[in-house]
Scaffold this motif. Structure first.
Motif, short mmCIF file in Angstrom:
data_model
loop_
_atom_site.label_atom_id
_atom_site.label_comp_id
_atom_site.label_asym_id
_atom_site.label_seq_id
_atom_site.Cartn_x
_atom_site.Cartn_y
_atom_site.Cartn_z
N HIS A 88 -8.64 -0.99 30.60
CA HIS A 88 -10.10 -0.83 30.62
C HIS A 88 -10.60 -0.15 29.35
N THR A 89 -11.36 -0.92 28.56
CA THR A 89 -11.99 -0.36 27.36
C THR A 89 -13.41 -0.92 27.28
N HIS A 90 -14.12 -0.43 26.27
CA HIS A 90 -15.43 -1.01 25.95
C HIS A 90 -15.40 -1.53 24.51
N THR B 25 -15.14 -4.78 28.49
CA THR B 25 -16.05 -4.72 29.64
C THR B 25 -17.21 -5.63 29.31
N SER C 18 -18.41 -0.15 38.54
CA SER C 18 -18.37 1.30 38.75
C SER C 18 -19.31 1.61 39.90
N TRP D 196 -9.62 8.85 34.37
CA TRP D 196 -10.88 8.32 33.85
C TRP D 196 -11.82 9.40 33.32
N TRP D 197 -12.31 9.23 32.07
CA TRP D 197 -13.48 9.92 31.54
C TRP D 197 -13.32 11.45 31.57
N ASP E 50 -10.40 3.57 27.84
CA ASP E 50 -11.87 3.63 27.91
C ASP E 50 -12.49 3.71 26.51
#
Ligand code: RAT
Ligand code: ZN
Length: 405
Positions: A33-35, A150, A213, A315-316, A345
């Motif tokens: 999961h990345t952007h 994403t 999300s 996460w985050w 991320d």
């Protein structure tokens, strides 16, 4: 020095630790999961020092130390914002936070001055890079084989790029993000039309999964539109296309809207909602990550009950060494190696360097301690066996759920 061969039993802890570190640091990882975006996505593709410093994790921290108003900050051009972040968090303070230390790791790995008074040298360095060679170099340094982007078909600018028939670099896989679809207030009359909408985008994007999300108060079942959309549109589509559904639970959006992208918070969620979904849809594979530290143990227990549930990532706000260490150890103790320890991320290309460097350190330490305990209990192991474990966690579990990345 590591002297053992791959099949030799490692019976001494120093030798064991050296092997684990070597293997964890050299094994290629699939980033689930990345952007990130490749250059074909134009302004969506972010890299360089100004993007790194204006990452929302760092802007939130800057407002805590710089006496600047929200309006003043957001009115500044990006380069001026980056200058202020650098001055505040790196010159006037020691960069102790995880996000700030991340910048230091990136600069250091790229041979840039980590104590610079200003951003002149760093800007010149990034401006002189050839974009495709730079991407290659960053993936190599981070030992990332591929990343999942994403992708939001309802974003006008992004939708247009897809509609123009963009060719994807093989290292960038797409995922179909459903936040906008699932936050609709009403389903409308035509569920079939929504299913066709997803089918069309699956055809166009070829995503490796669909993802969403969800807020901390997410419930399943629930008497709301989201429940209907999940049951009548998303879950049947996932089943039909054999696509996993990724659930990222526990965000409280816009706790402070003045912070813009940095304004979201965290809340403890109800893991039983995900348990129920896994139980009701045994033919669908789920990837799940929870934002609250308090949900991590329950997520592990849920995964023990449902083998169609794959916990992933820290996460985050959890992506800090102390918490990554704790969560990874908990998962190893409850799930063996049947989980995906981390995702980056990353929003800015070079973040891959620090996010993976820092994660590998915590994962290696957790594995060293785990194997050492095993040794004390009477089971020695070989380098081959360690490689098998690390490969499973870094890419094998991912491959089983969503295919090769
Ligand atoms: O970690 C982040 O960058 C967040 O802002 C979110 O993007 C989160 O990861 C998400 O995918 O919703
Ligand atoms: Zn994200």
């Amino acid at each position: 020095m590591v002297t053992s061969t791959e099949s030799q039993l490692l019976t001494h802890t120093t030798e064991l630790r050296a092997q684990v570190e070597l293997i964890v640091n050299s094994t290629w990882v699939s980033d689930v999961h990345t952007h990130l975006f490749p250059p074909e996505f134009n302004t969506f593709c972010l890299y360089g020092i100004d993007e790194l410093l204006t990452y929302h994790y760092l802007t939130a921290e800057t407002f805590r130390s710089a006496r600047v108003s929200y309006d003043e900050f957001w009115r500044m051009p990006k380069t001026q914002q980056a200058d202020l972040v650098w001055k505040t968090l790196f010159v006037e303070n020691i960069p102790t936070s995880e996000a700030a230390r991340g910048i230091i790791s990136v600069l250091d790995v790229l041979g840039l001055d980590t104590r610079a008074e200003n951003l002149k040298e760093a800007r010149a360095f990034f401006a002189s890079q050839n974009p495709s060679e730079h991407i290659e170099q960053v993936f190599d340094i981070a030992r990332v084989s591929g990343v999942v982007m994403t992708n939001d078909p309802l974003d006008e600018a992004e939708g247009q790029i897809w509609n123009n028939g963009v060719e994807l670099d093989h290292r960038f896989k797409s995922s179909l993000r459903l936040d906008r679809l699932l936050s609709r207030r009403d389903v409308g009359t035509n569920v079939a039309e929504l299913r066709r909408f997803l089918d069309r985008w699956i055809e166009r994007m070829r995503p490796v999964y669909m993802g969403v999300s969800l807020p901390a108060n997410f419930q399943f079942p629930a008497e709301d539109t989201r429940d209907r959309l999940l049951r009548e549109v998303v879950l049947p589509t996932a089943k039909e296309h054999g696509l996993a559904l990724t659930l990222m639970v526990g965000v409280r959006r816009r706790v402070n809207p003045n912070l813009r992208e940095a304004g979201d918070g965290v809340g403890k969620a109800d893991v039983t909602a995900v348990e129920r979904m896994c139980g009701e849809y045994p033919d669908v594979k789920f990837l799940a990550t929870f934002l609250s530290r308090e949900n991590q143990h329950e997520l592990c227990v849920a995964a023990r009950k449902f083998n169609n549930l794959m916990p992933f990532g820290c996460w985050w706000f959890l992506n800090n060494p102390s918490i990554v260490s704790e969560i990874t150890r908990e998962r190893l103790e409850l799930l063996g190696t049947s989980f995906i320890p981390q995702h980056s991320d990353a929003r800015v290309l070079e973040q891959l360097i620090y996010k993976w460097k820092h994660a590998r350190k915590e994962i290696a330490d957790a594995l060293c301690d785990t194997y050492e305990q095993l040794l004390l209990s009477g089971r020695a192991l070989t380098a081959d066996e360690i490689s098998r474990d690390v490969n499973r966690m870094f890419s094998g579990n991912c491959r089983e759920w969503i295919g090769s990345v």
